[in-house]
Design a protein around this motif. Structure first.
Motif, PDB file in Angstrom:
ATOM      1  N   ASN A 125       0.779   4.121  -2.866  1.00 27.87           N
ATOM      2  CA  ASN A 125       0.560   5.544  -2.542  1.00 27.87           C
ATOM      3  C   ASN A 125       1.701   6.410  -3.039  1.00 27.87           C
ATOM      4  O   ASN A 125       1.467   7.523  -3.532  1.00 27.87           O
ATOM      5  CB  ASN A 125       0.386   5.711  -1.031  1.00 27.87           C
ATOM      6  CG  ASN A 125      -0.919   5.139  -0.545  1.00 27.87           C
ATOM      7  OD1 ASN A 125      -1.876   4.989  -1.302  1.00 27.87           O
ATOM      8  ND2 ASN A 125      -0.962   4.770   0.720  1.00 27.87           N
ATOM      9  N   ARG A 130       0.828  -1.210   0.000  1.00 25.38           N
ATOM     10  CA  ARG A 130       0.000   0.000   0.000  1.00 25.38           C
ATOM     11  C   ARG A 130       0.862   1.260   0.000  1.00 25.38           C
ATOM     12  O   ARG A 130       0.552   2.228  -0.694  1.00 25.38           O
ATOM     13  CB  ARG A 130      -0.948  -0.004   1.213  1.00 25.38           C
ATOM     14  CG  ARG A 130      -2.101  -0.981   1.077  1.00 25.38           C
ATOM     15  CD  ARG A 130      -3.135  -0.796   2.174  1.00 25.38           C
ATOM     16  NE  ARG A 130      -2.640  -1.202   3.479  1.00 25.38           N
ATOM     17  CZ  ARG A 130      -2.750  -2.420   3.982  1.00 25.38           C
ATOM     18  NH1 ARG A 130      -3.352  -3.362   3.304  1.00 25.38           N
ATOM     19  NH2 ARG A 130      -2.269  -2.690   5.188  1.00 25.38           N
ATOM     20  N   ASP A 131       1.939   1.236   0.762  1.00 27.72           N
ATOM     21  CA  ASP A 131       2.829   2.401   0.810  1.00 27.72           C
ATOM     22  C   ASP A 131       3.440   2.676  -0.568  1.00 27.72           C
ATOM     23  O   ASP A 131       3.515   3.830  -1.000  1.00 27.72           O
ATOM     24  CB  ASP A 131       3.952   2.188   1.830  1.00 27.72           C
ATOM     25  CG  ASP A 131       3.453   2.212   3.266  1.00 27.72           C
ATOM     26  OD1 ASP A 131       2.301   2.651   3.512  1.00 27.72           O
ATOM     27  OD2 ASP A 131       4.224   1.762   4.152  1.00 27.72           O
ATOM     28  N   GLY A 166       1.057   9.260  -5.757  1.00 28.04           N
ATOM     29  CA  GLY A 166       1.206  10.607  -5.220  1.00 28.04           C
ATOM     30  C   GLY A 166       1.953  11.488  -6.111  1.00 28.04           C
ATOM     31  O   GLY A 166       1.907  12.287  -6.845  1.00 28.04           O
TER      32      GLY A 166
END
Length: 85
Positions: free
Chosen positions: A81, A77-78, A85
């Motif tokens: 993101n 997930r990181d 981003g």
């Protein structure tokens, strides 16, 4: 001679701009592909979370190392993101 130098400079500028545009688009496409792959990998472990939840509710020993599973999923997930981003 200055006209020739200006023409050469203009040609190099066009080539640099062309390369920048296509390299940028290529990077965006690679990011989209990586995001899709990471989301697929995340979805592929959903069943393990569900299974752990069921086992936990039934007070049965968990079939997977939940801390390791959570850490791996959070890392996915990181990275998603970061790319989005």
């Amino acid at each position: 001679e200055w006209l020739e130098q200006a023409g050469n400079l203009w040609q190099r500028l066009k080539e640099a701009l062309f390369n920048f545009i296509f390299i940028e688009e290529d990077e965006e496409e690679k990011d989209k592909e990586e995001i899709a792959r990471l989301k697929d990998e995340l979805a592929a472990t959903d069943y393990k979370i569900i299974k752990c939840s069921e086992y936990s509710l039934a007070s049965i020993e968990l079939p997977y190392d939940i801390a390791e599973l959570h850490a791996r999923r959070q890392a996915l997930r990181d990275r998603i993101n970061e790319l989005e981003g």
